[in-house]
Scaffold this active site. Structure first.
Site, PDB file in Angstrom:
ATOM      1  N   GLU A   1       0.313   3.178   1.588  1.00 50.98           N
ATOM      2  CA  GLU A   1       0.088   3.691   3.043  1.00 50.98           C
ATOM      3  C   GLU A   1       1.492   4.132   3.959  1.00 50.98           C
ATOM      4  O   GLU A   1       1.721   4.562   4.733  1.00 50.98           O
ATOM      5  CB  GLU A   1      -0.691   3.235   4.111  1.00 50.98           C
ATOM      6  CG  GLU A   1      -2.083   4.081   3.812  1.00 50.98           C
ATOM      7  CD  GLU A   1      -2.492   5.903   4.894  1.00 50.98           C
ATOM      8  OE1 GLU A   1      -2.791   6.067   4.261  1.00 50.98           O
ATOM      9  OE2 GLU A   1      -1.682   5.239   5.880  1.00 50.98           O
TER      10      GLU A   1
ATOM     11  N   TYR B   1      -1.399   0.020  10.777  1.00 53.37           N
ATOM     12  CA  TYR B   1      -1.778  -0.317   9.357  1.00 53.37           C
ATOM     13  C   TYR B   1      -0.873  -0.860   8.279  1.00 53.37           C
ATOM     14  O   TYR B   1      -0.221  -1.812   8.212  1.00 53.37           O
ATOM     15  CB  TYR B   1      -2.846  -0.174   8.657  1.00 53.37           C
ATOM     16  CG  TYR B   1      -3.294   0.331   7.205  1.00 53.37           C
ATOM     17  CD1 TYR B   1      -4.170  -1.634   6.741  1.00 53.37           C
ATOM     18  CD2 TYR B   1      -2.753   0.729   5.872  1.00 53.37           C
ATOM     19  CE1 TYR B   1      -4.620  -1.792   5.592  1.00 53.37           C
ATOM     20  CE2 TYR B   1      -2.967   0.122   4.704  1.00 53.37           C
ATOM     21  CZ  TYR B   1      -3.862  -0.805   4.893  1.00 53.37           C
ATOM     22  OH  TYR B   1      -3.830  -1.093   3.334  1.00 53.37           O
TER      23      TYR B   1
ATOM     24  N   SER C   1       0.090  -1.352  -0.207  1.00 52.93           N
ATOM     25  CA  SER C   1      -0.076   0.413   0.467  1.00 52.93           C
ATOM     26  C   SER C   1       0.936   1.246   0.028  1.00 52.93           C
ATOM     27  O   SER C   1       2.314   1.481   0.433  1.00 52.93           O
ATOM     28  CB  SER C   1      -1.058  -0.406   0.998  1.00 52.93           C
ATOM     29  OG  SER C   1      -1.427   1.055   1.434  1.00 52.93           O
TER      30      SER C   1
HETATM   31  P1  NAP Z   1     -11.324  -4.817   2.126  1.00 53.61           P
HETATM   32  O1  NAP Z   1     -12.846  -4.307   0.707  1.00 53.61           O
HETATM   33  O2  NAP Z   1     -11.159  -4.839   2.725  1.00 53.61           O
HETATM   34  O3  NAP Z   1     -11.111  -6.441   1.626  1.00 53.61           O
HETATM   35  C1  NAP Z   1     -10.666  -6.953   2.878  1.00 53.61           C
HETATM   36  C2  NAP Z   1     -10.751  -8.520   2.226  1.00 53.61           C
HETATM   37  O4  NAP Z   1     -10.084  -8.730   3.738  1.00 53.61           O
HETATM   38  C3  NAP Z   1     -12.197  -8.825   2.960  1.00 53.61           C
HETATM   39  O5  NAP Z   1     -12.428  -9.736   1.819  1.00 53.61           O
HETATM   40  C4  NAP Z   1     -11.883  -9.409   4.521  1.00 53.61           C
HETATM   41  O6  NAP Z   1     -12.957 -10.483   4.637  1.00 53.61           O
HETATM   42  C5  NAP Z   1     -10.803  -9.813   4.036  1.00 53.61           C
HETATM   43  N1  NAP Z   1     -10.271 -10.221   5.531  1.00 53.61           N
HETATM   44  C6  NAP Z   1     -10.164  -9.272   6.516  1.00 53.61           C
HETATM   45  N2  NAP Z   1      -9.310 -10.628   7.829  1.00 53.61           N
HETATM   46  C7  NAP Z   1      -9.324 -11.314   7.558  1.00 53.61           C
HETATM   47  C8  NAP Z   1      -8.611 -12.359   7.671  1.00 53.61           C
HETATM   48  N3  NAP Z   1      -8.454 -12.261   8.956  1.00 53.61           N
HETATM   49  N4  NAP Z   1      -8.531 -14.029   6.966  1.00 53.61           N
HETATM   50  C9  NAP Z   1      -8.638 -14.097   5.409  1.00 53.61           C
HETATM   51  N5  NAP Z   1      -9.495 -12.568   5.238  1.00 53.61           N
HETATM   52  C10 NAP Z   1      -9.530 -11.441   5.590  1.00 53.61           C
HETATM   53  O7  NAP Z   1     -10.087  -4.957   0.883  1.00 53.61           O
HETATM   54  P2  NAP Z   1      -9.746  -4.008  -1.046  1.00 53.61           P
HETATM   55  O8  NAP Z   1     -10.023  -2.371  -0.780  1.00 53.61           O
HETATM   56  O9  NAP Z   1     -10.192  -4.778  -1.670  1.00 53.61           O
HETATM   57  O10 NAP Z   1      -8.367  -4.192  -0.730  1.00 53.61           O
HETATM   58  C11 NAP Z   1      -7.342  -4.970  -1.169  1.00 53.61           C
HETATM   59  C12 NAP Z   1      -6.652  -5.731   0.064  1.00 53.61           C
HETATM   60  O11 NAP Z   1      -5.801  -4.198  -1.049  1.00 53.61           O
HETATM   61  C13 NAP Z   1      -5.817  -5.296   1.148  1.00 53.61           C
HETATM   62  O12 NAP Z   1      -5.212  -5.773   1.523  1.00 53.61           O
HETATM   63  C14 NAP Z   1      -5.623  -3.673   1.457  1.00 53.61           C
HETATM   64  O13 NAP Z   1      -5.375  -2.895   2.570  1.00 53.61           O
HETATM   65  C15 NAP Z   1      -5.084  -3.553  -0.045  1.00 53.61           C
HETATM   66  N6  NAP Z   1      -5.119  -2.170  -0.731  1.00 53.61           N
HETATM   67  C16 NAP Z   1      -6.244  -1.553  -0.778  1.00 53.61           C
HETATM   68  C17 NAP Z   1      -5.568  -0.771  -1.276  1.00 53.61           C
HETATM   69  C18 NAP Z   1      -7.459   0.525  -1.609  1.00 53.61           C
HETATM   70  O14 NAP Z   1      -7.074   2.192  -1.889  1.00 53.61           O
HETATM   71  N7  NAP Z   1      -8.400  -0.392  -1.967  1.00 53.61           N
HETATM   72  C19 NAP Z   1      -4.865   0.791  -1.528  1.00 53.61           C
HETATM   73  C20 NAP Z   1      -3.898  -0.240  -1.685  1.00 53.61           C
HETATM   74  C21 NAP Z   1      -4.033  -1.626  -0.805  1.00 53.61           C
HETATM   75  P3  NAP Z   1     -14.846  -9.804   5.307  1.00 53.61           P
HETATM   76  O15 NAP Z   1     -15.061  -9.540   3.970  1.00 53.61           O
HETATM   77  O16 NAP Z   1     -14.829 -11.142   6.227  1.00 53.61           O
HETATM   78  O17 NAP Z   1     -14.606  -8.403   5.747  1.00 53.61           O
HETATM   79  O1  G4F Z   2     -10.608   6.808   2.608  1.00 60.78           O
HETATM   80  P1  G4F Z   2      -9.427   6.773   3.655  1.00 60.78           P
HETATM   81  O2  G4F Z   2      -9.678   6.057   5.038  1.00 60.78           O
HETATM   82  O3  G4F Z   2      -8.302   5.449   3.237  1.00 60.78           O
HETATM   83  P2  G4F Z   2      -6.909   5.575   3.694  1.00 60.78           P
HETATM   84  O4  G4F Z   2      -6.484   5.574   4.715  1.00 60.78           O
HETATM   85  O5  G4F Z   2      -6.043   6.558   2.423  1.00 60.78           O
HETATM   86  O6  G4F Z   2      -6.661   4.437   3.159  1.00 60.78           O
HETATM   87  C1  G4F Z   2      -6.828   3.577   1.936  1.00 60.78           C
HETATM   88  O7  G4F Z   2      -6.021   3.919   0.968  1.00 60.78           O
HETATM   89  C2  G4F Z   2      -4.816   2.902   1.631  1.00 60.78           C
HETATM   90  C3  G4F Z   2      -4.148   3.471   0.484  1.00 60.78           C
HETATM   91  O8  G4F Z   2      -3.286   4.161   0.255  1.00 60.78           O
HETATM   92  C4  G4F Z   2      -5.278   0.985   1.884  1.00 60.78           C
HETATM   93  F1  G4F Z   2      -3.960   0.969   1.811  1.00 60.78           F
HETATM   94  C5  G4F Z   2      -5.719   1.798   2.971  1.00 60.78           C
HETATM   95  O9  G4F Z   2      -5.925  -0.318   2.202  1.00 60.78           O
HETATM   96  C6  G4F Z   2      -7.469   1.958   2.551  1.00 60.78           C
HETATM   97  O10 G4F Z   2      -8.060   0.823   1.242  1.00 60.78           O
HETATM   98  O11 G4F Z   2      -9.346   7.848   3.982  1.00 60.78           O
HETATM   99  C7  G4F Z   2      -8.931   9.174   3.463  1.00 60.78           C
HETATM  100  C8  G4F Z   2      -8.214  10.269   3.515  1.00 60.78           C
HETATM  101  C9  G4F Z   2      -7.992  10.020   5.325  1.00 60.78           C
HETATM  102  O12 G4F Z   2      -6.576  11.350   5.654  1.00 60.78           O
HETATM  103  C10 G4F Z   2      -8.875  10.550   6.191  1.00 60.78           C
HETATM  104  O13 G4F Z   2      -8.128  10.715   7.122  1.00 60.78           O
HETATM  105  O14 G4F Z   2      -9.458  10.576   4.298  1.00 60.78           O
HETATM  106  C11 G4F Z   2      -9.444  10.834   5.499  1.00 60.78           C
HETATM  107  N1  G4F Z   2     -10.995  11.811   6.252  1.00 60.78           N
HETATM  108  C12 G4F Z   2     -11.533  12.408   6.600  1.00 60.78           C
HETATM  109  N2  G4F Z   2     -12.476  12.764   6.593  1.00 60.78           N
HETATM  110  C13 G4F Z   2     -11.655  10.802   6.667  1.00 60.78           C
HETATM  111  C14 G4F Z   2     -12.984  11.031   6.835  1.00 60.78           C
HETATM  112  N3  G4F Z   2     -11.340   9.414   6.268  1.00 60.78           N
HETATM  113  C15 G4F Z   2     -12.867   8.391   6.290  1.00 60.78           C
HETATM  114  N4  G4F Z   2     -12.432   7.226   6.194  1.00 60.78           N
HETATM  115  N5  G4F Z   2     -13.723   8.698   7.466  1.00 60.78           N
HETATM  116  C16 G4F Z   2     -13.631   9.950   7.223  1.00 60.78           C
HETATM  117  O15 G4F Z   2     -15.319  10.748   8.116  1.00 60.78           O
END
Ligand code: NAP
Ligand code: G4F
Length: 325
Positions: free
Chosen positions: A134, A156, A132
């Site tokens: 992050e 995280y 990520s």
């Molecule tokens: P997500 O929608 O939160 O999905 C996470 C998945 O992990 C869900 O299927 C969840 O299952 C499963 N999970 C949670 N705990 C688990 C466990 N103990 N054992 C097995 N499975 C488990 O995340 P996403 O947005 O699709 O992201 C996919 C991956 O990319 C994650 O690893 C995230 O950290 C990473 N990532 C995401 C972003 C982004 O912007 N979306 C960016 C960078 C990296 P349940 O449905 O049961 O909760």
């Molecule tokens: O949408 P967010 O919660 O995503 P964040 O923290 O960037 O993380 C996501 O992206 C990562 C990749 O860079 C992934 F690895 C991670 O698993 C996840 O998918 O927050 C985005 C921004 C933050 O700066 C947060 O402080 O939005 C700001 N924010 C402002 N108000 C809020 C809110 N975030 C959330 N969730 N809720 C609010 O009310």
């Protein structure tokens, strides 16, 4: 089992897991997904894939958990996948401050256990780790690229740094074909409800329909490089089709603030955002990642990957997704 290439996806019920399932089915794969037992429905994102009528023919769901070492080992031994995509995680950054140990257990220990299971039971398999942006946290340079040093700002992010290095270490120590995708934020109507883009999209739709009057947010100044999730899972797949394993940044190269997202989302329904948005200090994080901006030049050159859905279009798709839900 058929002769189709086999893939195992952890996190199959999540945003990315569900889009990747559809992509792999389209490309002729037999897809195996690891699903956590839950008291209520966690298969919502998989409905389009399940509607294809291929469950137990080309799509197989297995109960399991990333923390269950023997279960992972047995599953991989049985399936012998060609590709393993580790998308499972406790992926909520804000929540990771409240659940640091659980986040570490799933993201750090879980990734290590899965890598170990692959090494033992299917060492020829190609492995994708969901790393990520992050990890860049308090950024050392802008834009961030593959060589930018990490500075994690949350439990995280720290857990993902460990997963990143375990993946590199398995590649260098044991010759595993293991890749890190360092993905910047990517969104869609399937985005988890606690993430800011989905929260804004849903809030705007609820306000437009007269269900509520206000949307409460934390830090409006944070900036993110937001892309469209279905395009990002294509990049994951391309990484595992390369001749050599490597690590890649996946991003749009364009950053916007949370305020920009709010403005654009309210513009979709023609309402003034200032009349509806409230700030709540309790939604601010103990440590914030102020601004992320990625440079995906390496992915463009080596994977031939480039994003096409830009910011305004992404916002529109998310708000319309909520209005049509
Ligand atoms: P997500 O929608 O939160 O999905 C996470 C998945 O992990 C869900 O299927 C969840 O299952 C499963 N999970 C949670 N705990 C688990 C466990 N103990 N054992 C097995 N499975 C488990 O995340 P996403 O947005 O699709 O992201 C996919 C991956 O990319 C994650 O690893 C995230 O950290 C990473 N990532 C995401 C972003 C982004 O912007 N979306 C960016 C960078 C990296 P349940 O449905 O049961 O909760
Ligand atoms: O949408 P967010 O919660 O995503 P964040 O923290 O960037 O993380 C996501 O992206 C990562 C990749 O860079 C992934 F690895 C991670 O698993 C996840 O998918 O927050 C985005 C921004 C933050 O700066 C947060 O402080 O939005 C700001 N924010 C402002 N108000 C809020 C809110 N975030 C959330 N969730 N809720 C609010 O009310």
């Amino acid at each position: 089992m058929s002769e189709a290439p086999r893939a195992l996806i952890t996190g199959v019920t999540g945003q990315d897991g569900s889009y990747l399932t559809e992509l792999l089915l389209d490309r002729g794969y037999e897809v195996h997904g690891l699903v956590r037992r839950s008291a209520t429905d966690n298969l919502q994102n998989l409905r389009p894939a399940l509607a294809r009528g291929v469950l137990n023919e080309r799509l197989f769901l297995h109960f399991g958990d990333l923390r269950e070492a023997l279960g992972l080992h047995r599953l991989i031994q049985r399936i012998r996948p060609r590709e393993v995509y580790n998308l499972g995680a406790q992926s909520d950054v804000a929540l990771s401050f409240e659940l640091p140990a659980v986040t570490t257990e799933i993201n750090t220990v879980g990734t290590t256990l899965l890598l170990e299971a692959v090494r033992e039971a299917a060492p020829q398999a190609r492995f994708y780790q969901a790393s990520s942006s992050e990890m860049f946290g308090r950024v050392r340079e802008t834009p961030q690229r593959e060589t930018t040093p990490f500075y994690p700002r949350s439990p995280y992010a720290a857990s993902k740094v460990h997963g990143y290095w375990m993946t590199v270490n398995m590649r260098e120590s044991w010759g595993l074909f293991a890749c890190n995708g360092i993905l910047f934020n990517h969104e869609s109507p399937r985005r988890g409800e606690r993430f800011v883009t989905r929260k804004i999209a849903r809030g705007v739709a609820d306000i437009a329909r007269g269900r509520t009057k206000t949307l409460t947010l934390g830090n409006l100044d944070a900036r993110r490089d937001w892309g469209y999730a279905p395009e990002y899972v294509e990049a994951m797949w391309r990484m595992l089709q390369c001749a050599e394993p490597d690590d890649y940044v996946i991003a749009t190269g364009e950053a916007h603030s949370v305020r920009d997202f709010v403005e654009a989302a309210f513009a979709v329904v023609g309402l003034p955002w200032q009349d509806h948005v409230r700030l709540d200090e309790r939604l601010r994080r103990p440590a914030e990642v102020d601004a992320l901006l990625g440079d995906a030049s390496k992915a463009k050159e080596k994977l031939g990957w480039a994003p096409t859905v830009r910011f305004e279009e992404l916002v529109r798709r998310m708000v319309e997704g909520e209005l049509n839900a």
